[in-house]
Design a protein around this motif. Structure first.
Motif, PDB file in Angstrom:
ATOM      1  N   ALA A 224       0.795  -1.231   0.000  1.00  0.00           N
ATOM      2  CA  ALA A 224       0.000   0.000   0.000  1.00  0.00           C
ATOM      3  C   ALA A 224       0.829   1.284   0.000  1.00  0.00           C
ATOM      4  CB  ALA A 224      -0.971  -0.008   1.183  1.00  0.00           C
ATOM      5  N   PRO A 225       1.906   1.393   0.802  1.00  0.00           N
ATOM      6  CA  PRO A 225       2.653   2.670   0.821  1.00  0.00           C
ATOM      7  C   PRO A 225       3.291   3.046  -0.514  1.00  0.00           C
ATOM      8  CG  PRO A 225       3.137   1.373   2.780  1.00  0.00           C
ATOM      9  CD  PRO A 225       2.377   0.459   1.849  1.00  0.00           C
ATOM     10  N   THR A 226       3.581   2.076  -1.385  1.00  0.00           N
ATOM     11  CA  THR A 226       4.216   2.383  -2.668  1.00  0.00           C
ATOM     12  C   THR A 226       3.258   2.215  -3.842  1.00  0.00           C
ATOM     13  OG1 THR A 226       5.001   0.084  -2.931  1.00  0.00           O
ATOM     14  CG2 THR A 226       6.465   1.639  -1.794  1.00  0.00           C
ATOM     15  N   TYR A 227       2.002   1.960  -3.553  1.00  0.00           N
ATOM     16  CA  TYR A 227       1.045   1.690  -4.634  1.00  0.00           C
ATOM     17  C   TYR A 227       0.907   2.887  -5.574  1.00  0.00           C
ATOM     18  CZ  TYR A 227      -3.215   0.477  -7.103  1.00  0.00           C
ATOM     19  OH  TYR A 227      -4.134   0.209  -8.097  1.00  0.00           O
ATOM     20  N   ASP A 228       0.765   4.073  -5.017  1.00  0.00           N
ATOM     21  CA  ASP A 228       0.602   5.257  -5.863  1.00  0.00           C
ATOM     22  C   ASP A 228       1.823   5.494  -6.733  1.00  0.00           C
ATOM     23  OD1 ASP A 228      -1.875   5.602  -4.787  1.00  0.00           O
ATOM     24  OD2 ASP A 228      -1.418   7.454  -3.698  1.00  0.00           O
ATOM     25  N   ALA A 229       3.018   5.264  -6.176  1.00  0.00           N
ATOM     26  CA  ALA A 229       4.240   5.468  -6.952  1.00  0.00           C
ATOM     27  C   ALA A 229       4.294   4.502  -8.128  1.00  0.00           C
ATOM     28  CB  ALA A 229       5.473   5.283  -6.064  1.00  0.00           C
ATOM     29  N   GLY A 230       3.876   3.257  -7.904  1.00  0.00           N
ATOM     30  CA  GLY A 230       3.877   2.270  -8.966  1.00  0.00           C
ATOM     31  C   GLY A 230       2.829   2.527 -10.022  1.00  0.00           C
TER      32      GLY A 230
ATOM     33  N   ARG B 168      -7.458   7.652  -5.631  1.00  0.00           N
ATOM     34  CA  ARG B 168      -6.983   8.338  -6.838  1.00  0.00           C
ATOM     35  C   ARG B 168      -8.117   9.030  -7.588  1.00  0.00           C
ATOM     36  NH1 ARG B 168      -6.639   7.023 -12.391  1.00  0.00           N
ATOM     37  NH2 ARG B 168      -7.689   5.043 -11.963  1.00  0.00           N
ATOM     38  N   VAL B 169      -9.264   8.363  -7.723  1.00  0.00           N
ATOM     39  CA  VAL B 169     -10.407   8.921  -8.443  1.00  0.00           C
ATOM     40  C   VAL B 169     -11.398   9.580  -7.492  1.00  0.00           C
ATOM     41  CG1 VAL B 169     -12.372   8.359  -9.932  1.00  0.00           C
ATOM     42  CG2 VAL B 169     -10.159   7.256 -10.323  1.00  0.00           C
ATOM     43  N   ALA B 170     -11.621   8.982  -6.348  1.00  0.00           N
ATOM     44  CA  ALA B 170     -12.651   9.474  -5.434  1.00  0.00           C
ATOM     45  C   ALA B 170     -12.359  10.879  -4.927  1.00  0.00           C
ATOM     46  CB  ALA B 170     -12.794   8.517  -4.252  1.00  0.00           C
ATOM     47  N   LEU B 171     -11.110  11.167  -4.619  1.00  0.00           N
ATOM     48  CA  LEU B 171     -10.791  12.479  -4.048  1.00  0.00           C
ATOM     49  C   LEU B 171     -11.030  13.626  -5.033  1.00  0.00           C
ATOM     50  CD1 LEU B 171      -7.658  11.578  -1.911  1.00  0.00           C
ATOM     51  CD2 LEU B 171      -9.895  12.320  -1.071  1.00  0.00           C
ATOM     52  N   PRO B 172     -10.519  13.559  -6.265  1.00  0.00           N
ATOM     53  CA  PRO B 172     -10.828  14.661  -7.186  1.00  0.00           C
ATOM     54  C   PRO B 172     -12.301  14.732  -7.562  1.00  0.00           C
ATOM     55  CG  PRO B 172      -9.573  12.935  -8.307  1.00  0.00           C
ATOM     56  CD  PRO B 172      -9.539  12.625  -6.840  1.00  0.00           C
ATOM     57  N   LEU B 173     -12.998  13.593  -7.558  1.00  0.00           N
ATOM     58  CA  LEU B 173     -14.428  13.623  -7.840  1.00  0.00           C
ATOM     59  C   LEU B 173     -15.172  14.311  -6.701  1.00  0.00           C
ATOM     60  CD1 LEU B 173     -16.673  12.763  -9.796  1.00  0.00           C
ATOM     61  CD2 LEU B 173     -16.793  10.569  -8.579  1.00  0.00           C
ATOM     62  N   ALA B 174     -14.779  14.015  -5.469  1.00  0.00           N
ATOM     63  CA  ALA B 174     -15.392  14.671  -4.316  1.00  0.00           C
ATOM     64  C   ALA B 174     -15.086  16.168  -4.306  1.00  0.00           C
ATOM     65  CB  ALA B 174     -14.900  14.025  -3.024  1.00  0.00           C
ATOM     66  N   GLU B 175     -13.887  16.551  -4.762  1.00  0.00           N
ATOM     67  CA  GLU B 175     -13.524  17.967  -4.818  1.00  0.00           C
ATOM     68  C   GLU B 175     -14.427  18.742  -5.771  1.00  0.00           C
ATOM     69  OE1 GLU B 175      -9.439  18.102  -5.866  1.00  0.00           O
ATOM     70  OE2 GLU B 175      -8.727  17.403  -3.900  1.00  0.00           O
ATOM     71  N   ARG B 176     -15.032  18.040  -6.718  1.00  0.00           N
ATOM     72  CA  ARG B 176     -15.938  18.698  -7.659  1.00  0.00           C
ATOM     73  C   ARG B 176     -17.377  18.716  -7.151  1.00  0.00           C
ATOM     74  NH1 ARG B 176     -14.373  17.225 -13.837  1.00  0.00           N
ATOM     75  NH2 ARG B 176     -16.141  18.643 -14.124  1.00  0.00           N
ATOM     76  N   GLY B 177     -17.566  18.295  -5.907  1.00  0.00           N
ATOM     77  CA  GLY B 177     -18.875  18.421  -5.286  1.00  0.00           C
ATOM     78  C   GLY B 177     -19.714  17.177  -5.269  1.00  0.00           C
ATOM     79  N   VAL B 178     -19.197  16.057  -5.751  1.00  0.00           N
ATOM     80  CA  VAL B 178     -19.963  14.801  -5.745  1.00  0.00           C
ATOM     81  C   VAL B 178     -19.768  14.104  -4.403  1.00  0.00           C
ATOM     82  CG1 VAL B 178     -20.259  12.541  -6.828  1.00  0.00           C
ATOM     83  CG2 VAL B 178     -19.709  14.541  -8.236  1.00  0.00           C
ATOM     84  N   GLU B 179     -20.847  13.643  -3.810  1.00  0.00           N
ATOM     85  CA  GLU B 179     -20.768  12.854  -2.587  1.00  0.00           C
ATOM     86  C   GLU B 179     -20.356  11.433  -2.963  1.00  0.00           C
ATOM     87  OE1 GLU B 179     -23.655  11.171   1.014  1.00  0.00           O
ATOM     88  OE2 GLU B 179     -24.309  12.880  -0.205  1.00  0.00           O
TER      89      GLU B 179
END
Length: 260
Positions: free
Chosen positions: A19-25, A60-71
């Motif tokens: 998990a700690p290196t997942y985003d880097a990969g 990766r996807v949920a955070l920017p989607l939430a930033e656009r106002g989607v619950e």
């Protein structure tokens, strides 16, 4: 036969070690050209409703989607991956349920549910994949959509006798699949180089991990959707909505639930 027995794989390929290196990969999946169109499509499908991400992972996807106002609500079986999500800005505000995405129900009335980056193949039997569609359909609002992004099996690239095919070769990540065409099982092998880490000889250090998958054909997914009461609405080669063709290596498919 695959080069590695299924019993030799990690029981949880997304544990505290990975998990700690997942985003880097998966850094190439964070590129604006990839992530931007993904969020655009899901934002449009969500409208003024809620979204459900299966295998939410590190967000990766949920955070920017939430930033656009989607619950956005999430499901994931890996507490280690969700812990990485919680460390990110806004990650502590997303409701996430720890559970099996093929059977876990967290609510109803979702306008869109989605599975990205080949995650449907982490369900290792056809029965589990069918049940996932049923579970999602039960949680969608009338007229809601289920979106799946997944690779198209590249068996045409494998001559007789070959059992391995690469799927990504980059500066920090190299990945290849070993495939069993009888069972539709494949094993993904990942080598990830951590920036700045070297061994005693000054050479770069790479971590190795494996994950098991059951690959699935587009027509097979359409039948699973029909079993769950969903109808294919769109199929594209990628999130830019490029046409899906016989040469496409992946697809983004959208199935809808009948309106009330």
């Amino acid at each position: 036969m695959t080069a590695y027995a299924m019993d030799d794989l990690e029981p949880n390929p997304f544990d505290e070690r990975v998990a700690p290196t997942y985003d880097a990969g998966s850094a190439h999946m964070f590129e604006p050209a990839v992530l931007g169109p993904t969020v655009d499509v899901l934002y449009e499908l969500a409208g003024d409703g809620r979204a459900l991400e299966l295998a939410i992972g590190t967000g990766r996807v949920a955070l920017p989607l939430a930033e656009r106002g989607v619950e956005v609500h999430g499901i994931d079986f890996s507490e280690a991956m969700v812990a990485q999500l919680r460390r990110k800005p806004g990650g502590d505000r997303l409701p996430v349920t720890i559970g099996d995405m093929s059977t876990t129900r967290v609510g109803s009335g979702y306008r869109v549910a989605y599975l990205v980056y080949n995650t449907i193949t982490n369900l290792l039997t056809q029965d589990e994949q069918v049940e996932c569609f049923r579970t999602v359909a039960a949680q969608l609002a009338p007229g809601g959509s289920f979106v799946v992004e997944v690779f198209v099996p590249q068996l045409r690239r494998m001559p007789p006798g070959q059992t391995a095919v690469p799927f990504h070769v980059g500066r920090r990540h190299v990945g290849f699949d070993t495939v069993d065409v009888v069972t539709q099982r494949c094993v993904s092998h990942h080598f990830v180089r951590t920036e700045g880490d070297t061994d005693a000889g000054g050479r770069g250090v790479a971590t190795y991990s494996t994950s098991a998958h059951r690959y699935v054909w587009p027509s097979e997914l359409d039948l699973m959707a029909r079993i769950a009461g969903l109808t294919l609405r769109d199929r594209w080669a990628d999130w830019t909505r490029a046409p899906f063709t016989a040469d496409s290596s992946s697809h983004v498919s959208v199935w809808t639930k009948a309106a009330a």
